[in-house]
Motif scaffolding. Sequence first.
Motif, mmCIF file in Angstrom:
data_model
loop_
_atom_site.group_PDB
_atom_site.id
_atom_site.type_symbol
_atom_site.label_atom_id
_atom_site.label_comp_id
_atom_site.label_asym_id
_atom_site.label_seq_id
_atom_site.Cartn_x
_atom_site.Cartn_y
_atom_site.Cartn_z
ATOM 1 N N ILE A 101 3.749 11.620 -5.526
ATOM 2 C CA ILE A 101 4.628 12.238 -6.573
ATOM 3 C C ILE A 101 3.525 12.778 -7.687
ATOM 4 C CG2 ILE A 101 6.172 11.423 -8.333
ATOM 5 C CD1 ILE A 101 7.107 9.375 -6.583
ATOM 6 N N GLY A 102 2.469 12.173 -8.081
ATOM 7 C CA GLY A 102 1.646 12.760 -8.967
ATOM 8 C C GLY A 102 0.987 14.003 -8.591
ATOM 9 N N VAL A 103 0.731 13.938 -7.322
ATOM 10 C CA VAL A 103 -0.100 15.199 -6.755
ATOM 11 C C VAL A 103 1.204 16.395 -6.819
ATOM 12 C CG1 VAL A 103 -0.857 16.484 -4.698
ATOM 13 C CG2 VAL A 103 -1.625 13.941 -5.605
ATOM 14 N N ALA A 104 2.372 16.126 -6.367
ATOM 15 C CA ALA A 104 3.525 17.073 -6.426
ATOM 16 C C ALA A 104 3.718 17.729 -7.740
ATOM 17 C CB ALA A 104 4.795 16.496 -6.018
ATOM 18 N N GLN A 156 0.957 -1.233 -0.061
ATOM 19 C CA GLN A 156 -0.001 0.113 0.101
ATOM 20 C C GLN A 156 0.795 1.200 0.045
ATOM 21 O OE1 GLN A 156 -3.254 0.005 -0.407
ATOM 22 N NE2 GLN A 156 -3.335 2.220 -0.086
ATOM 23 N N ASN A 157 1.907 1.121 0.494
ATOM 24 C CA ASN A 157 2.951 2.461 0.740
ATOM 25 C C ASN A 157 3.254 2.661 -0.803
ATOM 26 O OD1 ASN A 157 2.595 2.505 3.124
ATOM 27 N ND2 ASN A 157 4.596 1.151 3.842
ATOM 28 N N THR A 158 3.285 1.686 -1.650
ATOM 29 C CA THR A 158 3.860 2.041 -2.875
ATOM 30 C C THR A 158 2.816 3.024 -3.728
ATOM 31 O OG1 THR A 158 5.132 0.028 -3.107
ATOM 32 C CG2 THR A 158 4.803 1.076 -5.116
ATOM 33 N N ARG A 159 1.508 2.687 -3.363
ATOM 34 C CA ARG A 159 0.555 3.358 -4.112
ATOM 35 C C ARG A 159 0.450 4.724 -3.582
ATOM 36 N NH1 ARG A 159 -4.697 -0.717 -4.487
ATOM 37 N NH2 ARG A 159 -3.611 -2.369 -6.033
ATOM 38 N N VAL A 160 0.654 4.808 -2.221
ATOM 39 C CA VAL A 160 0.656 6.285 -1.593
ATOM 40 C C VAL A 160 1.884 7.086 -2.230
ATOM 41 C CG1 VAL A 160 0.917 7.492 0.471
ATOM 42 C CG2 VAL A 160 -0.358 5.306 0.555
ATOM 43 N N VAL A 161 2.941 6.518 -2.080
ATOM 44 C CA VAL A 161 4.067 7.382 -2.757
ATOM 45 C C VAL A 161 3.928 7.513 -4.416
ATOM 46 C CG1 VAL A 161 6.627 6.931 -3.438
ATOM 47 C CG2 VAL A 161 5.719 6.322 -1.212
ATOM 48 N N VAL A 162 3.534 6.747 -5.143
ATOM 49 C CA VAL A 162 3.313 7.201 -6.567
ATOM 50 C C VAL A 162 2.006 8.383 -6.639
ATOM 51 C CG1 VAL A 162 2.163 6.585 -8.712
ATOM 52 C CG2 VAL A 162 3.863 4.877 -7.373
ATOM 53 N N ALA A 163 0.972 8.139 -5.715
ATOM 54 C CA ALA A 163 0.158 9.085 -5.821
ATOM 55 C C ALA A 163 0.438 10.746 -5.458
ATOM 56 C CB ALA A 163 -1.132 9.040 -4.860
#
Length: 52
Positions: free
Chosen positions: A17-20, A8-15
């Motif tokens: 990065i996208g928001v940034a 789940q942490n991978t999805r949070v990090v990708v999200a």
Amino acid sequence: MPQQPTDQNTRVVVALIGVAMVGFIAVTYPTLIPALTVALGAFMVLAILLKL
């Protein structure tokens, strides 16, 4: 062939990065905000349909 991480942490990090990236583009090029809104809406529809 390596397995895809299902953490789940991978999805949070990708999200995050996208928001940034979207935030940076919106600040740098304010005229692109309507296009970013449409792109985000399309991405959310695809994410819901594909259940990512």
